[in-house]
Design an enzyme around this catalytic site. Structure first.
Site, PDB file in Angstrom:
ATOM      1  CE1 TYR A 168      32.443  59.892  46.131  1.00 43.14           C
ATOM      2  CE2 TYR A 168      32.922  58.052  44.886  1.00 43.14           C
ATOM      3  CZ  TYR A 168      33.071  58.675  45.735  1.00 43.14           C
ATOM      4  OH  TYR A 168      34.078  58.235  46.839  1.00 43.14           O
ATOM      5  CB  CYS A 169      31.630  65.550  43.063  1.00 42.43           C
ATOM      6  SG  CYS A 169      30.392  66.187  41.857  1.00 42.43           S
ATOM      7  CB  THR A 170      30.164  67.732  47.509  1.00 42.37           C
ATOM      8  OG1 THR A 170      31.668  67.610  47.644  1.00 42.37           O
ATOM      9  CG2 THR A 170      29.335  68.200  48.704  1.00 42.37           C
TER      10      THR A 170
END
Length: 299
Positions: free
Chosen positions: A178-180
């Protein structure tokens, strides 16, 4: 609220990045759009703000210039601009993984399985998985998913080396990245697959999309999500919110990120209001002393 903050990206072939960037700059200037936009042969990556009419014009024209309607815009409401200026740059990559040409990842050809927020939550809570944070350390220090692996890297380009040196023994595990907003995981998950990881997925739309989902309500995200505008951090979890960071001086829970006032340092640190009033906006005594010496010398 009369303003909107847009977060968006698309991996799409842009034949003439310089010309496309010039169009983007004119479009923004004509409509008082501020923010950061990166253009390359591989696509577009941006986050901007403007009044609602301006952002509508920007969205429609950008999609028209791209020649498709496949790019999704994540939208937050705001009272005013979230940026102080406009920056439109042409770069080799829209996120800098800095791989050699023969190693580079094209997410349109190879990327991890996309999981909707509800699917991500279900696997996170019920599966034999490793949740992997694809952001920098200063971002995960502000907030992260519960139990996530958060590599202590300062730049996205540091991930390949860190993974090869520290994470290779997890190749048989189910990895949830996951990331922003999703852009970094498009490449990161593809890199993991290329390195031999057997089962790799990514949170579609990233943390921002997860926090807006009416079913997940940001569940199991601890702290705030770091964003690259004047807000710095935004709330994600309306289900079971927590604070994971602490003031560097009093050690009380604190999500108030500030840049050290000693410009040669400029590190981001957590300082509560009372400690900033007492100690100043410095990350340590050395920086405060350096600042005081320079100030007295100038005076």
């Amino acid at each position: 609220m009369d303003f909107e903050i847009l977060l968006y990206y698309q991996y799409v072939k842009i034949d003439d990045p310089e010309s496309f960037a010039a169009k983007q700059k004119s479009l923004c200037q004509d409509n008082d759009i501020l923010g950061r936009i990166i253009i390359s042969h591989e696509g577009i990556n941006g986050t901007v703000s403007g009044n609602k009419r301006a952002t509508e014009i920007y969205r429609n024209q950008t999609l028209s210039d791209l020649g498709n309607d496949g790019m999704q815009f994540k939208i937050d409401l705001a009272e005013e601009h979230a940026f102080k200026k406009l920056s439109v740059k042409v770069r080799p990559e829209i996120v800098s993984l800095h791989l050699e040409e023969d190693e580079d990842i094209n997410p349109n050809n190879s990327t991890g399985e996309r999981l909707a927020p509800e699917e991500f939550l279900d696997e996170m809570e019920n599966g034999d998985v490793i949740v992997f944070d694809g952001r920098n350390k200063y971002e995960s220090d502000l907030g992260k998913f519960k139990g996530a692996v958060c590599p202590p890297v300062d730049n996205f380009r540091d991930f390949p080396e860190w993974i090869r040196n520290n994470f290779s023994d997890a190749k048989d595990k189910r990895i949830l990245t996951y990331c922003t907003g999703g852009i970094r995981c498009e490449k990161l998950s593809g890199f993991l697959i290329k390195e031999g990881f057997k089962s790799v997925a990514q949170l579609d739309g990233g943390i921002i999309n997860y926090g807006k989902d009416s079913k997940t309500k940001g569940k199991n995200f601890e702290g705030e999500c770091y964003v690259f505008d004047q807000r710095i951090g935004v709330e994600v979890n309306s289900s079971n919110p927590t604070i994971v960071s602490n003031c560097i001086y009093c050690d009380e829970p604190c999500s108030r990120y500030r840049n050290c006032a000693w410009k040669p340092c400029n590190d981001q640190v957590f300082i509560c209001v009372s400690c900033e009033e007492k100690y100043g906006k410095f990350c340590d005594e050395k920086c405060r002393s350096s600042y005081d010496k320079l100030k007295s010398h100038v005076s």
